[in-house]
Design a protein around this motif. Structure first.
Motif, PDB file in Angstrom:
ATOM      1  N   GLN A  68       0.805  -1.224   0.000  1.00  0.00           N
ATOM      2  CA  GLN A  68       0.000   0.000   0.000  1.00  0.00           C
ATOM      3  C   GLN A  68       0.838   1.273   0.000  1.00  0.00           C
ATOM      4  O   GLN A  68       0.523   2.229  -0.702  1.00  0.00           O
ATOM      5  N   LEU A  69       1.906   1.278   0.796  1.00  0.00           N
ATOM      6  CA  LEU A  69       2.658   2.516   0.983  1.00  0.00           C
ATOM      7  C   LEU A  69       3.291   3.008  -0.307  1.00  0.00           C
ATOM      8  O   LEU A  69       3.132   4.182  -0.672  1.00  0.00           O
ATOM      9  N   ALA A  70       4.026   2.157  -0.996  1.00  0.00           N
ATOM     10  CA  ALA A  70       4.718   2.594  -2.215  1.00  0.00           C
ATOM     11  C   ALA A  70       3.744   3.095  -3.286  1.00  0.00           C
ATOM     12  O   ALA A  70       3.960   4.176  -3.856  1.00  0.00           O
ATOM     13  N   PRO A  71       2.651   2.351  -3.590  1.00  0.00           N
ATOM     14  CA  PRO A  71       1.707   2.885  -4.578  1.00  0.00           C
ATOM     15  C   PRO A  71       1.123   4.234  -4.163  1.00  0.00           C
ATOM     16  O   PRO A  71       0.943   5.121  -5.013  1.00  0.00           O
ATOM     17  N   SER A  72       0.840   4.413  -2.870  1.00  0.00           N
ATOM     18  CA  SER A  72       0.274   5.681  -2.397  1.00  0.00           C
ATOM     19  C   SER A  72       1.286   6.814  -2.526  1.00  0.00           C
ATOM     20  O   SER A  72       0.933   7.946  -2.877  1.00  0.00           O
ATOM     21  N   LEU A  73       2.544   6.530  -2.229  1.00  0.00           N
ATOM     22  CA  LEU A  73       3.588   7.549  -2.355  1.00  0.00           C
ATOM     23  C   LEU A  73       3.791   7.955  -3.813  1.00  0.00           C
ATOM     24  O   LEU A  73       3.963   9.145  -4.112  1.00  0.00           O
ATOM     25  N   VAL A  74       3.772   6.983  -4.716  1.00  0.00           N
ATOM     26  CA  VAL A  74       3.922   7.303  -6.141  1.00  0.00           C
ATOM     27  C   VAL A  74       2.734   8.125  -6.621  1.00  0.00           C
ATOM     28  O   VAL A  74       2.895   9.100  -7.369  1.00  0.00           O
ATOM     29  N   ARG A  75       1.533   7.772  -6.169  1.00  0.00           N
ATOM     30  CA  ARG A  75       0.332   8.537  -6.545  1.00  0.00           C
ATOM     31  C   ARG A  75       0.457   9.989  -6.090  1.00  0.00           C
ATOM     32  O   ARG A  75       0.188  10.919  -6.849  1.00  0.00           O
ATOM     33  N   ALA A 123       5.317  16.159   3.002  1.00  0.00           N
ATOM     34  CA  ALA A 123       4.200  15.613   2.225  1.00  0.00           C
ATOM     35  C   ALA A 123       4.313  14.094   2.117  1.00  0.00           C
ATOM     36  O   ALA A 123       3.320  13.372   2.261  1.00  0.00           O
ATOM     37  N   GLY A 124       5.525  13.603   1.866  1.00  0.00           N
ATOM     38  CA  GLY A 124       5.720  12.157   1.789  1.00  0.00           C
ATOM     39  C   GLY A 124       5.476  11.486   3.121  1.00  0.00           C
ATOM     40  O   GLY A 124       4.828  10.430   3.203  1.00  0.00           O
ATOM     41  N   GLN A 125       5.969  12.097   4.201  1.00  0.00           N
ATOM     42  CA  GLN A 125       5.790  11.516   5.525  1.00  0.00           C
ATOM     43  C   GLN A 125       4.325  11.565   5.970  1.00  0.00           C
ATOM     44  O   GLN A 125       3.881  10.732   6.754  1.00  0.00           O
ATOM     45  N   LYS A 126       3.577  12.516   5.460  1.00  0.00           N
ATOM     46  CA  LYS A 126       2.137  12.554   5.750  1.00  0.00           C
ATOM     47  C   LYS A 126       1.462  11.318   5.186  1.00  0.00           C
ATOM     48  O   LYS A 126       0.567  10.735   5.806  1.00  0.00           O
ATOM     49  N   GLN A 127       1.878  10.889   4.002  1.00  0.00           N
ATOM     50  CA  GLN A 127       1.318   9.671   3.416  1.00  0.00           C
ATOM     51  C   GLN A 127       1.752   8.441   4.204  1.00  0.00           C
ATOM     52  O   GLN A 127       0.989   7.492   4.358  1.00  0.00           O
ATOM     53  N   THR A 156      -0.997   5.822   5.669  1.00  0.00           N
ATOM     54  CA  THR A 156      -1.000   4.408   5.295  1.00  0.00           C
ATOM     55  C   THR A 156      -0.976   3.495   6.512  1.00  0.00           C
ATOM     56  O   THR A 156      -1.265   2.308   6.408  1.00  0.00           O
ATOM     57  N   GLY A 157      -0.639   4.030   7.684  1.00  0.00           N
ATOM     58  CA  GLY A 157      -0.668   3.226   8.902  1.00  0.00           C
ATOM     59  C   GLY A 157       0.676   2.969   9.529  1.00  0.00           C
ATOM     60  O   GLY A 157       0.769   2.286  10.552  1.00  0.00           O
ATOM     61  N   PHE A 158       1.732   3.531   8.931  1.00  0.00           N
ATOM     62  CA  PHE A 158       3.056   3.413   9.523  1.00  0.00           C
ATOM     63  C   PHE A 158       3.346   4.646  10.366  1.00  0.00           C
ATOM     64  O   PHE A 158       2.545   5.574  10.435  1.00  0.00           O
ATOM     65  N   VAL A 159       4.502   4.675  11.012  1.00  0.00           N
ATOM     66  CA  VAL A 159       4.876   5.809  11.851  1.00  0.00           C
ATOM     67  C   VAL A 159       5.791   6.731  11.059  1.00  0.00           C
ATOM     68  O   VAL A 159       6.877   6.323  10.642  1.00  0.00           O
ATOM     69  N   ALA A 160       5.320   7.961  10.872  1.00  0.00           N
ATOM     70  CA  ALA A 160       6.112   8.947  10.138  1.00  0.00           C
ATOM     71  C   ALA A 160       7.256   9.453  11.005  1.00  0.00           C
ATOM     72  O   ALA A 160       7.244   9.319  12.234  1.00  0.00           O
ATOM     73  N   GLN A 161       8.239  10.061  10.350  1.00  0.00           N
ATOM     74  CA  GLN A 161       9.421  10.544  11.062  1.00  0.00           C
ATOM     75  C   GLN A 161       9.338  12.031  11.397  1.00  0.00           C
ATOM     76  O   GLN A 161      10.270  12.593  11.961  1.00  0.00           O
TER      77      GLN A 161
END
Length: 450
Positions: free
Chosen positions: A51-58, A304-308, A312-317
């Motif tokens: 999920q994460l990679a497709p969402s980041l590319v989008r 913006a990337g860390q917001k995604q 997606t359900g992971f912990v942003a930095q």
């Protein structure tokens, strides 16, 4: 080709690294009117690729002004294409998520531009990719998120916490019945990720180690989500998944030898205090000539990337402040110093066997600098508190822990950020056993906002 490019660019490589700020602005260049076809590809970890990679590319496509963005499955399970329109042209990025090891193989065979990994690059992979530059350098290794390896059971299972020792005994088959854990009864059904998975590599390293092997009764899965759904439907099941895949299952607290149980929550995972926390990585060749892949990597590190990452359900930095619990433990001086402070979701750590900040810590210095520039933090001060593992004497442990805090203070001063006098508390408050290789996690610097 890589060797030729390496010889051509070696004189300016260090200059490029200095100029390339991995925490660059989210702003990206709009697509040129002639953009067309495949931009780059990612292969590797299912944890990232599901999920994460497709969402980041989008989101990257959106930031660059593309339209009609869609994610469509390819002909093979766990492979997708993210495509969009640029004018009348079609641009796309292909993602294949078959496990971390497949990502490094893909890069080595020039079948992928970026490897997705839910564990650090192995020595064998590092050597195999040596012609592409130092794959452990900051330019190649990108920590994009923090994940917690959750131990999951059925929602109505009465178990709320287990030690790492109990977990290893369960998954190796030494403990076979729930009654042996003092809760419930019945044969334990074990569910695990497959051998290609970075999630499995992490579990094997952090839980089973070299002493134990996975029980032959364990059922294996390529997908985190599928494994989680099976456990959630099995009252006698237990498994492990990435944080974003807990879904309807129940995650339990975990403790190591002589440490307090930690639940897989935002702060404990962000600071990597949770025993089964892990980093998620993207790796790209140092001497890559793919400008779109380079720009994407910078975008992922931006706010913006860390917001995604968070969505997606992971912990942003991205740093956040949390008020400490009143029931927390530690030396009286430590409790007094931090009583009215906020704990920031950053722990600074160091390269193994080195006094230098690791790649993530160097990125976090820049994130912390941006955090302190915000109007709400003007006039506030940072407190750096060092901890370590046990040494020959408590005094030496305290000295080393304080020196770690001094290293962080020096890096922050390069960004014009001053701190309160640094503190060091040695081997107090361990988050990993001091009798195992995991003790390196105890060598850390906490950050508090006064």
């Amino acid at each position: 080709m890589y060797l030729f490019f390496q010889r051509l660019c070696r004189p300016i490589t260090l200059l490029l690294i200095c100029l390339l700020n991995p925490i660059a602005s989210a702003a990206v260049s709009p697509f040129s009117s002639d953009s067309n076809g495949k931009l780059f590809s990612l292969q590797g970890s299912n944890t990232i690729g599901a999920q994460l990679a497709p969402s980041l590319v989008r989101d990257y496509f959106t930031a660059k002004g593309a339209t009609d963005i869609n994610i469509k499955p390819l002909g093979t399970l766990n492979e997708v294409r993210v495509q969009a329109k640029v004018g009348n042209n079609i641009v796309f990025v292909d993602i294949a998520a078959h496990g971390s090891s497949t990502g490094f193989k893909g890069v080595s065979l020039a079948q992928a531009d970026i490897a997705m990994a839910s564990r650090p690059i192995k020595d064998s992979e590092f050597e195999a990719l040596s012609q592409m530059g130092d794959m452990r350098s900051r330019r190649a290794e990108h920590v994009i998120a923090i994940d917690g390896l959750a131990i999951i059971v059925h929602p109505r299972n009465p178990i709320n916490q287990l030690t790492l020792q109990q977990i290893s005994a369960v998954f190796s088959g030494q403990i076979k019945d729930w009654a042996e854990l003092g809760k419930g009864k019945g044969r334990i059904n074990i569910y695990a990720r497959d051998d290609q998975s970075g999630t499995w590599d992490t579990f094997k390293s952090l839980v089973l180690g070299k002493r134990y092997s996975l029980s032959s009764r364990a059922k294996r899965f390529e997908s985190n989500d599928q494994l989680s759904d099976i456990v959630a439907a099995d009252p006698r099941g237990i498994g492990f998944v990435g944080l974003a895949s807990i879904r309807q299952a129940k995650a339990i607290a975990v403790s190591d030898e002589n440490t307090l149980p930690q639940a897989p929550e935002h702060l404990t995972i962000a600071t990597e205090d949770y025993p089964l926390s892990r980093r998620l990585f993207l790796y790209a060749p140092v001497y890559s000539t793919n400008s779109e892949a380079e720009e994407f990597l910078r975008f992922v590190q931006s706010e913006a990337g860390q917001k995604q990452v968070k969505s997606t359900g992971f912990v942003a930095q991205t740093p956040i402040g949390v008020k400490p619990e009143e029931s927390r433990e530690g030396p009286s001086e430590y409790l007094e110093l931090t009583q009215n402070a906020e704990r920031l979701s950053i722990n600074f750590r160091f390269s193994e066997g080195s006094a230098s900040l690791d790649n993530k810590a160097q990125q976090d210095i820049e994130r912390l600098a941006k955090f302190m520039e915000k109007p709400k933090n003007q006039g506030r001060e940072l407190l750096l508190v060092g901890f370590g593992d046990e040494k020959v004497s408590p005094e030496r442990s305290v000295i080393l822990s304080k020196l770690r805090a001094v290293t962080v203070r020096s890096a922050l001063r390069d960004h014009k950020i001053n701190t309160a006098p640094v503190q060091g508390f040695g081997a107090y408050l361990p988050i990993a056993s001091n009798n195992s290789s995991a003790k390196i996690k105890n060598r850390r610097v906490e950050v508090w906002l006064l």
